[in-house]
Scaffold this motif. Structure first.
Motif, PDB file in Angstrom:
ATOM      1  N   ALA A   1      12.382  10.431  -2.289  1.00  0.00           N
ATOM      2  CA  ALA A   1      12.528   8.932  -2.142  1.00  0.00           C
ATOM      3  C   ALA A   1      11.523   8.008  -2.388  1.00  0.00           C
ATOM      4  O   ALA A   1      11.772   7.157  -3.279  1.00  0.00           O
ATOM      5  CB  ALA A   1      13.233   8.391  -0.776  1.00  0.00           C
ATOM      6  N   ASN A   2      10.278   8.462  -2.151  1.00  0.00           N
ATOM      7  CA  ASN A   2       9.021   7.661  -2.354  1.00  0.00           C
ATOM      8  C   ASN A   2       8.197   8.283  -2.999  1.00  0.00           C
ATOM      9  O   ASN A   2       7.251   9.017  -2.587  1.00  0.00           O
ATOM     10  CB  ASN A   2       8.538   7.170  -1.085  1.00  0.00           C
ATOM     11  CG  ASN A   2       9.502   6.788  -0.057  1.00  0.00           C
ATOM     12  OD1 ASN A   2      10.203   5.535  -0.395  1.00  0.00           O
ATOM     13  ND2 ASN A   2       9.781   7.300   0.843  1.00  0.00           N
TER      14      ASN A   2
ATOM     15  N   ALA B   1       8.496  10.458   3.682  1.00  0.00           N
ATOM     16  CA  ALA B   1       7.043  10.478   3.306  1.00  0.00           C
ATOM     17  C   ALA B   1       6.765   9.949   1.968  1.00  0.00           C
ATOM     18  O   ALA B   1       7.826   9.578   1.372  1.00  0.00           O
ATOM     19  CB  ALA B   1       6.698  12.014   3.354  1.00  0.00           C
ATOM     20  N   VAL B   2       5.528   9.553   1.855  1.00  0.00           N
ATOM     21  CA  VAL B   2       5.281   9.004   0.632  1.00  0.00           C
ATOM     22  C   VAL B   2       4.434  10.020  -0.196  1.00  0.00           C
ATOM     23  O   VAL B   2       3.684  10.765   0.193  1.00  0.00           O
ATOM     24  CB  VAL B   2       4.461   7.740   0.474  1.00  0.00           C
ATOM     25  CG1 VAL B   2       5.166   6.569   1.344  1.00  0.00           C
ATOM     26  CG2 VAL B   2       3.020   7.773   1.399  1.00  0.00           C
ATOM     27  N   HIS B   3       4.611  10.057  -1.499  1.00  0.00           N
ATOM     28  CA  HIS B   3       4.191  11.049  -2.444  1.00  0.00           C
ATOM     29  C   HIS B   3       3.306  10.390  -3.614  1.00  0.00           C
ATOM     30  O   HIS B   3       3.842   9.556  -4.201  1.00  0.00           O
ATOM     31  CB  HIS B   3       5.307  11.876  -3.109  1.00  0.00           C
ATOM     32  CG  HIS B   3       6.280  12.616  -2.320  1.00  0.00           C
ATOM     33  ND1 HIS B   3       6.169  13.875  -2.111  1.00  0.00           N
ATOM     34  CD2 HIS B   3       7.148  12.223  -1.192  1.00  0.00           C
ATOM     35  CE1 HIS B   3       7.059  14.230  -0.890  1.00  0.00           C
ATOM     36  NE2 HIS B   3       7.557  13.485  -0.830  1.00  0.00           N
TER      37      HIS B   3
ATOM     38  N   CYS C   1      -0.540   1.897  -4.485  1.00  0.00           N
ATOM     39  CA  CYS C   1       0.514   1.794  -3.238  1.00  0.00           C
ATOM     40  C   CYS C   1       0.217   2.843  -2.530  1.00  0.00           C
ATOM     41  O   CYS C   1       0.488   2.770  -1.192  1.00  0.00           O
ATOM     42  CB  CYS C   1       1.825   1.856  -3.835  1.00  0.00           C
ATOM     43  SG  CYS C   1       2.226   0.233  -4.844  1.00  0.00           S
ATOM     44  N   TYR C   2       0.078   4.187  -2.911  1.00  0.00           N
ATOM     45  CA  TYR C   2      -0.181   5.155  -1.927  1.00  0.00           C
ATOM     46  C   TYR C   2      -1.542   4.843  -0.922  1.00  0.00           C
ATOM     47  O   TYR C   2      -1.465   5.047   0.298  1.00  0.00           O
ATOM     48  CB  TYR C   2      -0.570   6.684  -2.525  1.00  0.00           C
ATOM     49  CG  TYR C   2      -0.937   7.845  -1.684  1.00  0.00           C
ATOM     50  CD1 TYR C   2      -0.077   8.461  -1.152  1.00  0.00           C
ATOM     51  CD2 TYR C   2      -2.448   8.079  -1.695  1.00  0.00           C
ATOM     52  CE1 TYR C   2      -0.490   9.638  -0.364  1.00  0.00           C
ATOM     53  CE2 TYR C   2      -2.753   8.960  -0.925  1.00  0.00           C
ATOM     54  CZ  TYR C   2      -1.815   9.758  -0.393  1.00  0.00           C
ATOM     55  OH  TYR C   2      -2.288  10.981   0.450  1.00  0.00           O
ATOM     56  N   LEU C   3      -2.496   4.534  -1.723  1.00  0.00           N
ATOM     57  CA  LEU C   3      -3.643   4.344  -0.458  1.00  0.00           C
ATOM     58  C   LEU C   3      -3.523   2.941   0.480  1.00  0.00           C
ATOM     59  O   LEU C   3      -3.782   3.335   1.726  1.00  0.00           O
ATOM     60  CB  LEU C   3      -4.642   3.907  -1.486  1.00  0.00           C
ATOM     61  CG  LEU C   3      -5.449   5.137  -2.301  1.00  0.00           C
ATOM     62  CD1 LEU C   3      -6.533   4.542  -3.241  1.00  0.00           C
ATOM     63  CD2 LEU C   3      -5.936   6.297  -1.467  1.00  0.00           C
ATOM     64  N   LEU C   4      -2.666   2.050  -0.093  1.00  0.00           N
ATOM     65  CA  LEU C   4      -2.263   1.027   0.773  1.00  0.00           C
ATOM     66  C   LEU C   4      -1.429   1.415   1.928  1.00  0.00           C
ATOM     67  O   LEU C   4      -1.650   1.231   3.025  1.00  0.00           O
ATOM     68  CB  LEU C   4      -1.464  -0.232  -0.002  1.00  0.00           C
ATOM     69  CG  LEU C   4      -2.104  -0.962  -0.567  1.00  0.00           C
ATOM     70  CD1 LEU C   4      -1.344  -1.832  -1.389  1.00  0.00           C
ATOM     71  CD2 LEU C   4      -3.140  -1.970   0.346  1.00  0.00           C
TER      72      LEU C   4
END
Ligand SMILES: [Zn+2]
Ligand SMILES: [Zn+2]
Length: 552
Positions: free
Chosen positions: A539-540, A262-264, A546-549
């Protein structure tokens, strides 16, 4: 300007904006760093540890945040708010040969304290810092909820829910953290408008999803992979059969997905301008603050709703202005060094004072003005004496900070401080905090139903489990399953918990990062970001761009 914290000895910076506020409030610069100041205020809040004790007025057994061995007079809340006693009767002359806090501690021991803070609720005795709840049990910092259990910090407008932390406007949820408007789901973290799902992280407008992260507007996904409705239902029937072993496996998988795939967002803020801190919504000019909603011009504020121009507040809401070093000092203007004191104007060093103005060093007053140590004065006498006491406190080194931790009515391990700054007993003692040893009969139980004897699947649990005492597999503490809770487990296909509600609460809190900011690089673009991921780093961790992208 750089200073050394008197408590932890770390260097901290007093910024020009901080100095401006101290000047405006006519207070000296603090001797402690923001973290130690936050910890000290949190050590005055026990919202969730409740005990049986007798009411010091009626003798009846009541539920209270004060354990029976605490040395205070504790009144049933209805009596405390009523007219049968007068806090001014405890008034006394200030003695300039002694310190302020020594005399204040004596006043705190004399003036009665309300057992709990609970307003407008129905059939919800075991709730605290709670308003307008119905049929709720063990809910704290909760409002307008119904048939909800073991939920807190904060829960608003939730129905048929259990084990929630910071969830609003939701129904039939279990084990969720930081969610809004979700329905019929379990184990959801940072989700909004999701339903009929389980083990989701940072999803929006999803339904019928399982073990997914960062999804928007999806249905029938497992591990972020799209399935047809038929495939999804067939797979789910294998994965989620309400057994403890499958539940553990899913949880482990979920935690690995959140950590590794997942991205945080570095910081969770939205619709806010010039804001540093975490969980900041619809706010402006917020510096190093956490859990802030619809507020403006705050510095080092924690759990702030709809307040402005404040510094160093904890659990303060509803239009407070010019607050400094306060805990639970809502609807107040120009309040300094106040503990649980609402709707006041121009007050300093108050504990449990309400609807008052011009108070200095008072405990338990309601609808009063011009009082010092619970004694009433004329306006001019008040002003002269208050000014003299401030000078006296400056000479003794007492003026300008929150109450010393020894004045907290609670053991460190009973308070919110233990959740944000966990300490061992020895460490707490070394820092001057008190500790609480629970001597109640409930904590001394032995030879009870061990978790090994409970059925693996919820469908095999019989109604007779309600009221039985179980032992927590982690802490060894006894706990019981409530009828309403059992219904929720059955409806959501959840195995019986093996952990005491306190351990479940601590497990949920692990989804919320510490209230401290650290710098590192965005995993995607390398830009320097500030985040709350210090010890635990997935990890992310992405900058907002960058989150929105990545998401949209
Ligand atoms: Zn410090
Ligand atoms: Zn980036």
């Amino acid at each position: 300007m750089s200073r050394n914290c008197r408590a932890c000895h770390a260097k901290f910076i007093v910024l020009a904006e901080d100095q401006h506020f101290y000047c405006k409030m006519s207070v000296p610069e603090p001797s402690r760093c923001p973290q130690c100041r936050q910890q000290r205020r949190a050590a005055f809040r026990n919202s969730r540890n409740l005990y049986r004790r007798s009411c010091s007025a009626s003798g009846k057994t009541i539920i209270s945040v004060y354990s029976p061995e605490k040395p205070y007079r504790v009144y049933d809340s209805a009596i405390w708010w009523g007219d049968s006693w007068d806090a001014l009767a405890y008034g006394r002359q200030f003695d300039f040969s002694r310190t302020f806090f020594e005399q204040f501690a004596e006043l705190m021991l004399e003036v009665p304290r309300p057992a709990l803070f609970n307003k407008g609720s129905e059939n919800s005795v075991y709730t605290n810092h709670a308003v307008y709840n119905k049929n709720c049990y063990m809910c704290f910092n909760a409002g307008y909820c119904e048939d909800t259990l073991y939920s807190e910090d904060v829960v608003v407008k939730c129905k048929d829910c259990c084990d929630l932390t910071n969830v609003m406007e939701s129904e039939l949820l279990y084990g969720c953290v930081d969610c809004l408007r979700c329905l019929h789901s379990k184990y959801m973290i940072q989700c909004q408008n999701c339903s009929d799902s389980a083990f989701l992280f940072d999803c929006r407008n999803c339904n019928c999803c399982f073990l997914c992260y960062n999804l928007r507007n999806k249905s029938y996904c497992i591990e972020n992979k799209q399935y047809s409705k038929g495939e999804y239902l067939a797979k789910l029937a294998e994965l989620d059969r309400g057994s403890l072993s499958e539940n553990h496996a899913s949880r482990q998988k979920f935690e690995a997905l959140v950590d590794e795939e997942a991205v945080h967002r570095a910081l969770i803020t939205s619709q806010s301008e010039n804001a540093t801190g975490n969980y900041i919504f619809q706010s402006k000019n917020i510096f190093s603050s956490f859990d802030v909603q619809t507020s403006e011009d705050l510095r080092y504020c924690y759990d702030a709703w709809d307040i402005r121009d404040c510094m160093d507040t904890f659990q303060t809401m509803d239009g407070a202005e010019l607050g400094y070093e306060t805990h639970a000092s809502s609807v107040s203007v120009d309040a300094k060094f106040c503990n649980v004191s609402h709707e006041n104007h121009d007050v300093q060093y108050t504990d449990l004072c309400f609807n008052s103005s011009q108070l200095f060093g008072c405990v338990g007053l309601q609808r009063q003005d011009y009082c010092i140590f619970n004694r009433k004065y004329t306006k001019s006498d008040f002003e002269q004496l208050a000014a003299r006491i401030v000078e006296h406190m400056k000479a003794t080194g007492e003026y300008g900070e929150f109450f010393p931790v020894l004045l907290s009515p609670f053991g460190y391990n009973e308070t919110a401080a233990q959740e944000y700054f966990p300490l061992e007993r020895r460490e707490a003692a070394a820092s001057g905090f008190k500790w609480f040893d629970d001597q109640s009969p409930d904590s001394q139980l032995s030879s009870l139903t061990g978790p090994a004897r409970l059925p693996d699947r919820i469908r095999d649990v019989e109604d007779g489990i309600v009221g039985q005492t179980l032992l927590c597999s982690r802490s060894g503490l006894p706990f019981r399953i409530n009828q309403k809770e059992l219904e929720i487990y059955r409806k959501l296909n959840i195995p019986l918990p093996r952990l005491h509600p306190n351990e479940r609460h601590l497990d949920r809190l692990r989804w919320r990062n510490p209230r401290a900011l650290a710098k590192h690089a965005c995993t995607k673009c390398g830009t320097q970001v500030v985040s709350t991921f210090e010890k635990h780093r997935p990890a992310n961790i992405l900058c907002e761009d960058c989150y929105l992208l990545h998401i949209h």
